[in-house]
Design a protein around this motif. Structure first.
Motif, PDB file in Angstrom:
ATOM      1  N   LEU A  11       0.855  -1.186   0.000  1.00  0.00           N
ATOM      2  CA  LEU A  11       0.000   0.000   0.000  1.00  0.00           C
ATOM      3  C   LEU A  11       0.888   1.233   0.000  1.00  0.00           C
ATOM      4  O   LEU A  11       1.795   1.349   0.833  1.00  0.00           O
ATOM      5  N   HIS A  12       0.639   2.164  -0.910  1.00  0.00           N
ATOM      6  CA  HIS A  12       1.499   3.336  -1.036  1.00  0.00           C
ATOM      7  C   HIS A  12       0.678   4.614  -1.176  1.00  0.00           C
ATOM      8  O   HIS A  12      -0.316   4.646  -1.902  1.00  0.00           O
ATOM      9  N   TRP A  13       1.157   5.652  -0.469  1.00  0.00           N
ATOM     10  CA  TRP A  13       0.582   6.982  -0.556  1.00  0.00           C
ATOM     11  C   TRP A  13       1.646   7.947  -1.071  1.00  0.00           C
ATOM     12  O   TRP A  13       2.800   7.918  -0.623  1.00  0.00           O
ATOM     13  N   TYR A  38       7.040   8.538  -1.734  1.00  0.00           N
ATOM     14  CA  TYR A  38       5.993   7.578  -1.357  1.00  0.00           C
ATOM     15  C   TYR A  38       6.303   6.961  -0.004  1.00  0.00           C
ATOM     16  O   TYR A  38       7.457   6.672   0.322  1.00  0.00           O
ATOM     17  N   VAL A  39       5.240   6.773   0.761  1.00  0.00           N
ATOM     18  CA  VAL A  39       5.301   6.025   2.009  1.00  0.00           C
ATOM     19  C   VAL A  39       4.506   4.747   1.811  1.00  0.00           C
ATOM     20  O   VAL A  39       3.398   4.766   1.245  1.00  0.00           O
ATOM     21  N   GLY A  40       5.072   3.624   2.271  1.00  0.00           N
ATOM     22  CA  GLY A  40       4.428   2.334   2.070  1.00  0.00           C
ATOM     23  C   GLY A  40       4.094   1.640   3.376  1.00  0.00           C
ATOM     24  O   GLY A  40       4.820   1.777   4.375  1.00  0.00           O
ATOM     25  N   LEU A  41       2.994   0.916   3.369  1.00  0.00           N
ATOM     26  CA  LEU A  41       2.620  -0.005   4.441  1.00  0.00           C
ATOM     27  C   LEU A  41       2.570  -1.384   3.810  1.00  0.00           C
ATOM     28  O   LEU A  41       1.797  -1.611   2.862  1.00  0.00           O
ATOM     29  N   ILE A 190     -10.724  -4.069   0.494  1.00  0.00           N
ATOM     30  CA  ILE A 190     -12.052  -4.275   1.050  1.00  0.00           C
ATOM     31  C   ILE A 190     -12.254  -3.363   2.254  1.00  0.00           C
ATOM     32  O   ILE A 190     -13.294  -2.723   2.412  1.00  0.00           O
ATOM     33  N   HIS A 191     -11.267  -3.289   3.112  1.00  0.00           N
ATOM     34  CA  HIS A 191     -11.289  -2.334   4.213  1.00  0.00           C
ATOM     35  C   HIS A 191      -9.855  -2.068   4.655  1.00  0.00           C
ATOM     36  O   HIS A 191      -8.956  -2.877   4.417  1.00  0.00           O
ATOM     37  N   LEU A 192      -9.663  -0.909   5.282  1.00  0.00           N
ATOM     38  CA  LEU A 192      -8.340  -0.552   5.801  1.00  0.00           C
ATOM     39  C   LEU A 192      -8.497   0.384   6.985  1.00  0.00           C
ATOM     40  O   LEU A 192      -9.155   1.424   6.877  1.00  0.00           O
ATOM     41  N   LEU A 210      -2.409   3.430  -3.402  1.00  0.00           N
ATOM     42  CA  LEU A 210      -2.159   2.459  -4.463  1.00  0.00           C
ATOM     43  C   LEU A 210      -2.009   1.093  -3.811  1.00  0.00           C
ATOM     44  O   LEU A 210      -1.421   0.972  -2.736  1.00  0.00           O
ATOM     45  N   ALA A 211      -2.529   0.061  -4.443  1.00  0.00           N
ATOM     46  CA  ALA A 211      -2.492  -1.276  -3.849  1.00  0.00           C
ATOM     47  C   ALA A 211      -1.982  -2.286  -4.871  1.00  0.00           C
ATOM     48  O   ALA A 211      -2.521  -2.400  -5.976  1.00  0.00           O
ATOM     49  N   HIS A 212      -0.925  -3.017  -4.481  1.00  0.00           N
ATOM     50  CA  HIS A 212      -0.360  -4.088  -5.302  1.00  0.00           C
ATOM     51  C   HIS A 212      -0.177  -5.330  -4.442  1.00  0.00           C
ATOM     52  O   HIS A 212      -0.015  -5.234  -3.228  1.00  0.00           O
ATOM     53  N   PHE A 213      -0.167  -6.474  -5.096  1.00  0.00           N
ATOM     54  CA  PHE A 213      -0.009  -7.755  -4.405  1.00  0.00           C
ATOM     55  C   PHE A 213       1.068  -8.568  -5.104  1.00  0.00           C
ATOM     56  O   PHE A 213       1.231  -8.513  -6.325  1.00  0.00           O
ATOM     57  N   ALA A 214       1.838  -9.334  -4.317  1.00  0.00           N
ATOM     58  CA  ALA A 214       2.791 -10.299  -4.864  1.00  0.00           C
ATOM     59  C   ALA A 214       2.673 -11.589  -4.065  1.00  0.00           C
ATOM     60  O   ALA A 214       2.676 -11.563  -2.828  1.00  0.00           O
ATOM     61  N   SER A 215       2.560 -12.704  -4.762  1.00  0.00           N
ATOM     62  CA  SER A 215       2.378 -13.987  -4.086  1.00  0.00           C
ATOM     63  C   SER A 215       3.584 -14.382  -3.272  1.00  0.00           C
ATOM     64  O   SER A 215       3.453 -14.965  -2.196  1.00  0.00           O
ATOM     65  N   GLY A 216       4.814 -14.048  -3.756  1.00  0.00           N
ATOM     66  CA  GLY A 216       5.982 -14.356  -2.936  1.00  0.00           C
ATOM     67  C   GLY A 216       7.267 -14.503  -3.723  1.00  0.00           C
ATOM     68  O   GLY A 216       7.265 -14.660  -4.951  1.00  0.00           O
ATOM     69  N   VAL A 217       8.376 -14.442  -2.981  1.00  0.00           N
ATOM     70  CA  VAL A 217       9.721 -14.625  -3.537  1.00  0.00           C
ATOM     71  C   VAL A 217      10.594 -15.302  -2.491  1.00  0.00           C
ATOM     72  O   VAL A 217      10.303 -15.264  -1.293  1.00  0.00           O
TER      73      VAL A 217
END
Length: 240
Positions: A11-13, A38-41, A190-192, A210-217
């Motif tokens: 999540l980025h602002w 940008y700040v990310g959570l 959905i909620h935050l 902004l919202a992005h997803f990654a399954s994994g590394v």
């Protein structure tokens, strides 16, 4: 160190660079994209955390984490990540990361749940230390197809970072992180609810992140070094 990261939500602002610069140590500068910082959570799951050559220990090596971060650069070492805070559910891992890596880790109670039918993921975190009770509650659903972020894009700027900076005893140090490029896709929030960013001294805009997803590394993390002295490559070669 070797470890795996999975179910990563980014999540980025966007913020003015002057809102971030006073919070950074001497020697680091705000990294910007089209003039904005940008700040990310970032909540995610860690597994198989262990030193090179050692086996994973289930009760120690697998745990949840959420971090608050921004993006920086240093003229001698390049672009990377600066962590304002990292909350984790494993007290031993928190103590080791604080002492060995000089990272601002905090103990927290955390939970991750998945809905097998909808694909939705919910993530809860509440800090046990000071300031007590800060945390996040987020529900989201991955959308779209995973792909590598295109170099030069905002996605790439936000997720593909292979250096982390820390301040240790008044000295700026850098650690390298190696992994394949993330398989990035969109995420539908959905909620935050969160107050971790505010606890780091940062006021967020009213706009949705902004919202992005990654399954994994799978990840390799190298020892900290004084800035400007590392000669390791910043990213592993792509698989053939």
């Amino acid at each position: 160190m070797r470890q795996s990261w999975s179910s990563l939500l980014f999540l980025h602002w966007a913020l003015p660079a002057e809102a971030i610069a006073p919070l950074l140590p001497d020697g680091l500068e705000v990294d910007t994209f089209d003039g904005r910082s940008y700040v990310g959570l970032v909540p995610f799951a860690m597994a198989g955390v262990r030193p090179e050559g050692c086996p994973a220990v289930p009760w120690l090596s697998n745990f949840l984490e959420v971090n608050v971060r921004t993006y920086v650069h240093h003229r001698g070492s390049g672009p990377g990540v600066w962590f304002f805070s990292l909350d984790a559910a494993n007290p031993v891992a928190v103590a080791l990361a604080r002492s060995l890596w000089h990272l601002p880790y905090h103990r927290a109670t955390m939970r991750l749940d998945r809905d097998g039918e909808s694909g939705a993921i919910s993530y809860e975190s509440r800090r046990l230390g000071r300031p007590k009770g800060v945390g996040c509650s987020v529900g989201y659903r991955p959308i779209g197809s995973p792909r590598e972020a295109e170099p030069g894009s905002l996605e790439h700027f936000l997720v593909e970072r292979y250096l982390m900076y820390v301040s240790a005893g008044g000295q700026l140090r850098v650690g390298q992180v190696h992994h394949r490029p993330y398989p990035v896709q969109g995420a539908e929030l959905i909620h935050l609810q969160e107050d971790l960013v505010a606890a780091s001294g940062i006021s967020l805009p009213d706009a949705a992140p902004l919202a992005h997803f990654a399954s994994g590394v799978t990840v390799e993390i190298f020892p900290l070094e004084p800035v400007g002295q590392s000669s390791r490559p910043s990213v592993l070669p792509s698989p053939t």
